[in-house]
Design a protein around this motif. Structure first.
Motif, PDB file in Angstrom:
ATOM      1  N   MET A   1       0.832  -1.191   0.000  1.00 56.14           N
ATOM      2  CA  MET A   1       0.000   0.000   0.000  1.00 56.14           C
ATOM      3  C   MET A   1       0.874   1.250   0.000  1.00 56.14           C
ATOM      4  O   MET A   1       1.965   1.263   0.542  1.00 56.14           O
ATOM      5  N   THR A   2       0.369   2.311  -0.588  1.00 49.18           N
ATOM      6  CA  THR A   2       1.051   3.596  -0.631  1.00 49.18           C
ATOM      7  C   THR A   2       1.109   4.184   0.773  1.00 49.18           C
ATOM      8  O   THR A   2       0.164   4.060   1.542  1.00 49.18           O
ATOM      9  N   PRO A   3       2.204   4.854   1.130  1.00 52.55           N
ATOM     10  CA  PRO A   3       2.274   5.488   2.450  1.00 52.55           C
ATOM     11  C   PRO A   3       1.145   6.500   2.630  1.00 52.55           C
ATOM     12  O   PRO A   3       0.707   7.136   1.669  1.00 52.55           O
ATOM     13  N   LEU A   4       0.701   6.614   3.866  1.00 54.13           N
ATOM     14  CA  LEU A   4      -0.355   7.575   4.176  1.00 54.13           C
ATOM     15  C   LEU A   4       0.236   8.964   4.376  1.00 54.13           C
ATOM     16  O   LEU A   4       1.390   9.119   4.761  1.00 54.13           O
ATOM     17  N   PHE A   5      -0.585   9.967   4.126  1.00 61.35           N
ATOM     18  CA  PHE A   5      -0.240  11.365   4.367  1.00 61.35           C
ATOM     19  C   PHE A   5      -0.991  11.783   5.627  1.00 61.35           C
ATOM     20  O   PHE A   5      -2.212  11.672   5.680  1.00 61.35           O
ATOM     21  N   TYR A   6      -0.263  12.277   6.629  1.00 61.91           N
ATOM     22  CA  TYR A   6      -0.846  12.602   7.922  1.00 61.91           C
ATOM     23  C   TYR A   6      -0.947  14.106   8.106  1.00 61.91           C
ATOM     24  O   TYR A   6      -0.021  14.836   7.762  1.00 61.91           O
ATOM     25  N   ALA A   7      -2.056  14.550   8.700  1.00 61.07           N
ATOM     26  CA  ALA A   7      -2.245  15.976   8.958  1.00 61.07           C
ATOM     27  C   ALA A   7      -3.353  16.177   9.983  1.00 61.07           C
ATOM     28  O   ALA A   7      -4.201  15.295  10.187  1.00 61.07           O
ATOM     29  N   LEU A   8      -3.338  17.353  10.586  1.00 61.31           N
ATOM     30  CA  LEU A   8      -4.468  17.759  11.422  1.00 61.31           C
ATOM     31  C   LEU A   8      -5.711  17.860  10.550  1.00 61.31           C
ATOM     32  O   LEU A   8      -5.621  18.201   9.359  1.00 61.31           O
ATOM     33  N   ILE A   9      -6.862  17.593  11.139  1.00 62.35           N
ATOM     34  CA  ILE A   9      -8.134  17.693  10.421  1.00 62.35           C
ATOM     35  C   ILE A   9      -9.199  18.125  11.416  1.00 62.35           C
ATOM     36  O   ILE A   9      -9.152  17.744  12.593  1.00 62.35           O
ATOM     37  N   ALA A  10     -10.133  18.940  11.002  1.00 66.12           N
ATOM     38  CA  ALA A  10     -11.229  19.356  11.875  1.00 66.12           C
ATOM     39  C   ALA A  10     -12.080  18.130  12.211  1.00 66.12           C
ATOM     40  O   ALA A  10     -12.369  17.313  11.327  1.00 66.12           O
ATOM     41  N   PRO A  11     -12.479  17.973  13.466  1.00 67.62           N
ATOM     42  CA  PRO A  11     -13.273  16.807  13.851  1.00 67.62           C
ATOM     43  C   PRO A  11     -14.566  16.642  13.057  1.00 67.62           C
ATOM     44  O   PRO A  11     -15.021  15.523  12.831  1.00 67.62           O
ATOM     45  N   ASP A  12     -15.130  17.758  12.621  1.00 64.93           N
ATOM     46  CA  ASP A  12     -16.391  17.689  11.878  1.00 64.93           C
ATOM     47  C   ASP A  12     -16.183  17.806  10.363  1.00 64.93           C
ATOM     48  O   ASP A  12     -17.140  18.005   9.615  1.00 64.93           O
ATOM     49  N   ASP A  13     -14.945  17.624   9.901  1.00 66.84           N
ATOM     50  CA  ASP A  13     -14.673  17.629   8.460  1.00 66.84           C
ATOM     51  C   ASP A  13     -15.418  16.448   7.827  1.00 66.84           C
ATOM     52  O   ASP A  13     -15.310  15.317   8.305  1.00 66.84           O
ATOM     53  N   PRO A  14     -16.171  16.683   6.777  1.00 65.09           N
ATOM     54  CA  PRO A  14     -16.905  15.583   6.133  1.00 65.09           C
ATOM     55  C   PRO A  14     -16.018  14.413   5.694  1.00 65.09           C
ATOM     56  O   PRO A  14     -16.491  13.278   5.607  1.00 65.09           O
ATOM     57  N   ALA A  15     -14.728  14.666   5.468  1.00 69.95           N
ATOM     58  CA  ALA A  15     -13.824  13.595   5.059  1.00 69.95           C
ATOM     59  C   ALA A  15     -13.650  12.534   6.152  1.00 69.95           C
ATOM     60  O   ALA A  15     -13.284  11.396   5.858  1.00 69.95           O
ATOM     61  N   LEU A  16     -13.911  12.907   7.409  1.00 70.42           N
ATOM     62  CA  LEU A  16     -13.805  11.960   8.525  1.00 70.42           C
ATOM     63  C   LEU A  16     -15.071  11.130   8.719  1.00 70.42           C
ATOM     64  O   LEU A  16     -15.031  10.091   9.378  1.00 70.42           O
ATOM     65  N   ALA A  17     -16.183  11.575   8.180  1.00 70.30           N
ATOM     66  CA  ALA A  17     -17.485  10.976   8.495  1.00 70.30           C
ATOM     67  C   ALA A  17     -17.540   9.475   8.232  1.00 70.30           C
ATOM     68  O   ALA A  17     -18.059   8.715   9.060  1.00 70.30           O
ATOM     69  N   ALA A  18     -17.018   9.018   7.108  1.00 66.58           N
ATOM     70  CA  ALA A  18     -17.099   7.586   6.781  1.00 66.58           C
ATOM     71  C   ALA A  18     -16.289   6.750   7.767  1.00 66.58           C
ATOM     72  O   ALA A  18     -16.754   5.687   8.208  1.00 66.58           O
TER      73      ALA A  18
END
Length: 156
Positions: free
Chosen positions: A1-18
């Motif tokens: 698998m490709t390495p992951l890219f890590y970063a801060l994210i807002a808790p309510d960012d829709p990208a986290l929902a799934a």
């Protein structure tokens, strides 16, 4: 698998929902509802949580997440640690946990605690936390003792 890219994210960012939904589904599949302590992105945001995401590419899907929320003037609780099945076994959980610990320490926190499950479905999480220096402790904050829960803590 490709390495992951890590970063801060807002808790309510829709990208986290799934991934938050997968985390809740995993808990629901193994633990009774009164022993589940998951929170959605809106609840985490309202409590001032700091979240990190590991993405499969700079703008790819979120495959790993975790964060912490303040529970006192110098203490925090780890929340919503989860790695998608496709990314497990590659160090994503340990990387997210390292980001959490470093950020919390830099923010001046002295203690960080967590609640995780006591059943085999949560064994990998308990091993990860133990390797990072967490030790078992009594229930903290608003938690009550529960045979389905293991409480852990460590100083920063």
């Amino acid at each position: 698998m490709t390495p992951l890219f890590y970063a801060l994210i807002a808790p309510d960012d829709p990208a986290l929902a799934a991934l938050i939904a997968r985390h809740a589904a995993h808990s629901a599949a193994h633990y009774p509802s009164d022993s589940n302590h998951n929170e959605d992105g809106a609840a985490l945001a309202a409590q001032g949580a700091v979240m990190f995401a590991g993405r499969g590419g700079p703008a790819g899907p979120v495959l790993a997440m975790g964060g912490y929320k303040p529970i006192g003037p110098d203490a925090a609780e780890i929340k919503s640690m989860h790695v998608a099945e496709a990314a497990r076994g590659q160090g994503a959980g340990a990387h997210i946990l390292g980001l959490i610990l470093a950020h919390a320490h830099a923010a001046g926190l002295r203690r960080i605690s967590l609640e995780t499950g006591s059943l085999p479905a949560s064994a990998a999480a308990r091993r990860l936390y133990a390797r990072a220096g967490f030790v078992t402790c009594p229930a903290f904050g608003t938690y009550r003792p529960d045979p389905m829960s293991i409480f852990m803590t460590r100083t920063l």
